[in-house]
Write a protein that holds these residues in place. Structure first.
Motif, PDB file in Angstrom:
ATOM      1  N   ALA A  88     -28.876  24.611 -15.947  1.00  0.00           N
ATOM      2  CA  ALA A  88     -29.159  24.990 -17.375  1.00  0.00           C
ATOM      3  C   ALA A  88     -28.286  25.034 -18.361  1.00  0.00           C
ATOM      4  O   ALA A  88     -28.450  25.046 -19.519  1.00  0.00           O
ATOM      5  CB  ALA A  88     -30.274  26.038 -17.350  1.00  0.00           C
ATOM      6  N   CYS A  89     -27.173  25.435 -17.818  1.00  0.00           N
ATOM      7  CA  CYS A  89     -26.163  25.946 -18.825  1.00  0.00           C
ATOM      8  C   CYS A  89     -24.823  24.915 -18.880  1.00  0.00           C
ATOM      9  O   CYS A  89     -23.883  25.084 -19.894  1.00  0.00           O
ATOM     10  CB  CYS A  89     -25.222  27.093 -18.219  1.00  0.00           C
ATOM     11  SG  CYS A  89     -26.095  28.775 -18.429  1.00  0.00           S
TER      12      CYS A  89
ATOM     13  N   SER B 113     -28.084  29.563  -8.329  1.00  0.00           N
ATOM     14  CA  SER B 113     -28.937  28.371  -8.007  1.00  0.00           C
ATOM     15  C   SER B 113     -28.264  27.221  -8.844  1.00  0.00           C
ATOM     16  O   SER B 113     -27.936  27.459  -9.889  1.00  0.00           O
ATOM     17  CB  SER B 113     -30.358  28.772  -8.287  1.00  0.00           C
ATOM     18  OG  SER B 113     -30.722  28.639  -9.781  1.00  0.00           O
TER      19      SER B 113
ATOM     20  N   ARG C 156     -27.520  35.472  -7.235  1.00  0.00           N
ATOM     21  CA  ARG C 156     -27.988  35.201  -8.623  1.00  0.00           C
ATOM     22  C   ARG C 156     -27.665  33.593  -8.707  1.00  0.00           C
ATOM     23  O   ARG C 156     -28.125  33.018  -9.766  1.00  0.00           O
ATOM     24  CB  ARG C 156     -26.859  35.707  -9.732  1.00  0.00           C
ATOM     25  CG  ARG C 156     -26.593  37.217  -9.831  1.00  0.00           C
ATOM     26  CD  ARG C 156     -25.899  37.681 -10.762  1.00  0.00           C
ATOM     27  NE  ARG C 156     -25.614  38.891 -10.616  1.00  0.00           N
ATOM     28  CZ  ARG C 156     -24.922  39.515 -11.611  1.00  0.00           C
ATOM     29  NH1 ARG C 156     -24.301  38.916 -12.631  1.00  0.00           N
ATOM     30  NH2 ARG C 156     -24.704  41.044 -11.809  1.00  0.00           N
TER      31      ARG C 156
ATOM     32  N   LYS D 181     -30.181  25.370 -10.418  1.00  0.00           N
ATOM     33  CA  LYS D 181     -31.088  24.933 -11.396  1.00  0.00           C
ATOM     34  C   LYS D 181     -30.344  25.873 -12.735  1.00  0.00           C
ATOM     35  O   LYS D 181     -30.452  25.408 -13.756  1.00  0.00           O
ATOM     36  CB  LYS D 181     -32.303  25.731 -11.127  1.00  0.00           C
ATOM     37  CG  LYS D 181     -33.409  24.890 -12.063  1.00  0.00           C
ATOM     38  CD  LYS D 181     -34.893  25.581 -11.376  1.00  0.00           C
ATOM     39  CE  LYS D 181     -35.792  25.371 -12.620  1.00  0.00           C
ATOM     40  NZ  LYS D 181     -36.778  26.476 -12.172  1.00  0.00           N
ATOM     41  N   ARG D 182     -30.057  27.154 -12.320  1.00  0.00           N
ATOM     42  CA  ARG D 182     -29.386  28.044 -13.339  1.00  0.00           C
ATOM     43  C   ARG D 182     -28.049  27.239 -13.736  1.00  0.00           C
ATOM     44  O   ARG D 182     -27.735  27.188 -15.046  1.00  0.00           O
ATOM     45  CB  ARG D 182     -29.019  29.173 -12.762  1.00  0.00           C
ATOM     46  CG  ARG D 182     -30.352  30.298 -12.680  1.00  0.00           C
ATOM     47  CD  ARG D 182     -29.718  31.718 -12.278  1.00  0.00           C
ATOM     48  NE  ARG D 182     -29.335  32.435 -13.383  1.00  0.00           N
ATOM     49  CZ  ARG D 182     -29.012  33.994 -13.266  1.00  0.00           C
ATOM     50  NH1 ARG D 182     -29.301  34.299 -11.929  1.00  0.00           N
ATOM     51  NH2 ARG D 182     -28.669  34.556 -14.167  1.00  0.00           N
ATOM     52  N   VAL D 183     -27.175  26.944 -13.036  1.00  0.00           N
ATOM     53  CA  VAL D 183     -25.908  26.215 -13.341  1.00  0.00           C
ATOM     54  C   VAL D 183     -26.361  25.020 -14.280  1.00  0.00           C
ATOM     55  O   VAL D 183     -25.429  24.730 -15.348  1.00  0.00           O
ATOM     56  CB  VAL D 183     -25.066  25.863 -12.035  1.00  0.00           C
ATOM     57  CG1 VAL D 183     -23.870  24.938 -12.844  1.00  0.00           C
ATOM     58  CG2 VAL D 183     -24.671  27.071 -11.208  1.00  0.00           C
TER      59      VAL D 183
ATOM     60  N   GLY E 196     -23.691  31.044 -16.852  1.00  0.00           N
ATOM     61  CA  GLY E 196     -24.746  31.784 -17.022  1.00  0.00           C
ATOM     62  C   GLY E 196     -25.239  32.817 -15.830  1.00  0.00           C
ATOM     63  O   GLY E 196     -26.362  33.340 -15.530  1.00  0.00           O
ATOM     64  N   LEU E 197     -24.084  32.862 -14.877  1.00  0.00           N
ATOM     65  CA  LEU E 197     -24.379  33.718 -13.708  1.00  0.00           C
ATOM     66  C   LEU E 197     -24.003  35.300 -14.018  1.00  0.00           C
ATOM     67  O   LEU E 197     -24.060  35.968 -13.167  1.00  0.00           O
ATOM     68  CB  LEU E 197     -23.557  33.218 -12.600  1.00  0.00           C
ATOM     69  CG  LEU E 197     -24.185  31.660 -12.185  1.00  0.00           C
ATOM     70  CD1 LEU E 197     -23.268  31.331 -10.883  1.00  0.00           C
ATOM     71  CD2 LEU E 197     -25.455  31.771 -11.680  1.00  0.00           C
TER      72      LEU E 197
END
Ligand code: GLU
Length: 313
Positions: free
Chosen positions: A303-304, A297, A295, A299-301, A279-280
């Protein structure tokens, strides 16, 4: 500077990097660069049987091509036998180890229960050998060295940690791996011990790697405790698999950088596609590693992330 993130990329030079190795390297690099930290490069060339000539040179060249730089190293595990021997002796001196004479076929017997990572759970066959028996067997073949783990009902053997990607993870060593190898019978120090010693002595505070090593982490945390080392943060990133579900591997020469570099103009297409899996980046986006720093974090990684991500050529 105490809170500086120190990450590492610790490849085994057993062949050309494939897309999955690049993904792990990219995540380790981003984890450090996004935090303004330092990256250590460590070549895990401990096992003389697993080395491919040229692999290390190509690995360094591929990292340069990808734009994934490092601040310290490369260190070579093959040059660090003394530090591993010291840790081994410290554990032996405290009576935490024992010699193991089991052969590979005994360990892999069909009836042996298996640990969560697919390795046979050690049945404790050599745990209680008398000194005389050890002496007698040593004359026949050299032993390996195993670390004794706490009994199943001893809380010291249940280890929990919070992974930055996979979330909470708990294992009970006696149930999930049993007494484990820290030195092979040919004298080569086992991965579990070498990696713990190196991460500690190199000041590593963030370990990023593929989630095939998630199941090794509790063994490593246990060794850290015994040796009085700090525990780093862990992030186990998804494994890349081929469309048929098979894990990308060096042996199958899946999407290795030799082929990718022969066909592509630059690294941006590959990096963009790897970034998309967590998701980056948008589908079809091509961009360099530097452009991903802002981009990124955990948290983003997180989440995906799933255990595996399908990756096609
Ligand atoms: N050397 C291992 C590999 O290439 C990685 C070890 C680690 O990151 O702890 O798979």
């Amino acid at each position: 500077m105490e809170n500086t993130v120190v990450g590492r990329f610790a490849p085994t030079p057993s062949g050309r990097m494939h897309a999955g190795n690049v993904f792990a390297a990219l995540m380790a690099w981003l984890g450090v660069r996004a935090a303004g930290g330092r990256l250590v490069l460590r070549i895990e060339d401990l096992d003389p049987r697993a080395q491919r000539p040229e692999a290390t040179r190509l690995l360094l060249d591929d990292l340069h091509w990808l734009g994934l730089d490092w601040d310290e190293g490369p260190y070579y595990q093959s040059e660090r036998a003394d530090v591993y021997a010291q840790a081994l002796h410290a554990l032996e001196g405290r009576g935490l180890t024992y010699p193991c004479f089991c052969t590979r076929s005994e360990l892999h017997a069909a009836s042996a229960p298996h640990a969560s990572d697919g390795t046979p759970l050690y049945a404790g066959t050599c745990r209680g050998l008398s000194a005389a028996e050890v002496e007698r067997r040593s004359r026949v073949r050299p032993p390996a060295t195993r670390l004794r783990v706490p009994e199943q009902d001893d809380p010291a053997g249940t280890i929990a940690f919070e992974d930055l990607v996979c979330g909470p993870h708990t294992q009970t060593l006696a149930h999930d791996c049993g007494d484990f190898l820290i030195r092979r019978s040919d004298g080569v120090i086992a991965y579990q011990l070498a990696v713990v010693v190196d991460d500690a002595l190199m000041g590593v505070s963030q370990v990023v790697r593929g989630n095939d090593l998630l199941g090794s982490t509790t063994r490593q945390i246990y060794l850290q405790r015994l040796l009085g080392y700090d525990r780093p943060a862990y992030a186990h990133v998804p494994l890349l698999v081929a469309p048929d579900g098979r894990r990308l591997s060096k042996r199958d020469r899946d999407l290795d950088l030799g082929e990718i570099r022969a066909h592509d103009a630059g690294p941006e297409r590959l990096l963009g596609r790897l970034a998309t899996t967590v998701g980056l980046a948008q589908r079809g986006e091509e961009l360099g590693a530097d452009a991903l720093v802002e981009r990124f974090s955990w948290k983003r990684v997180r989440a995906c992330a799933r255990d595996t991500v399908v990756f096609t050529a």
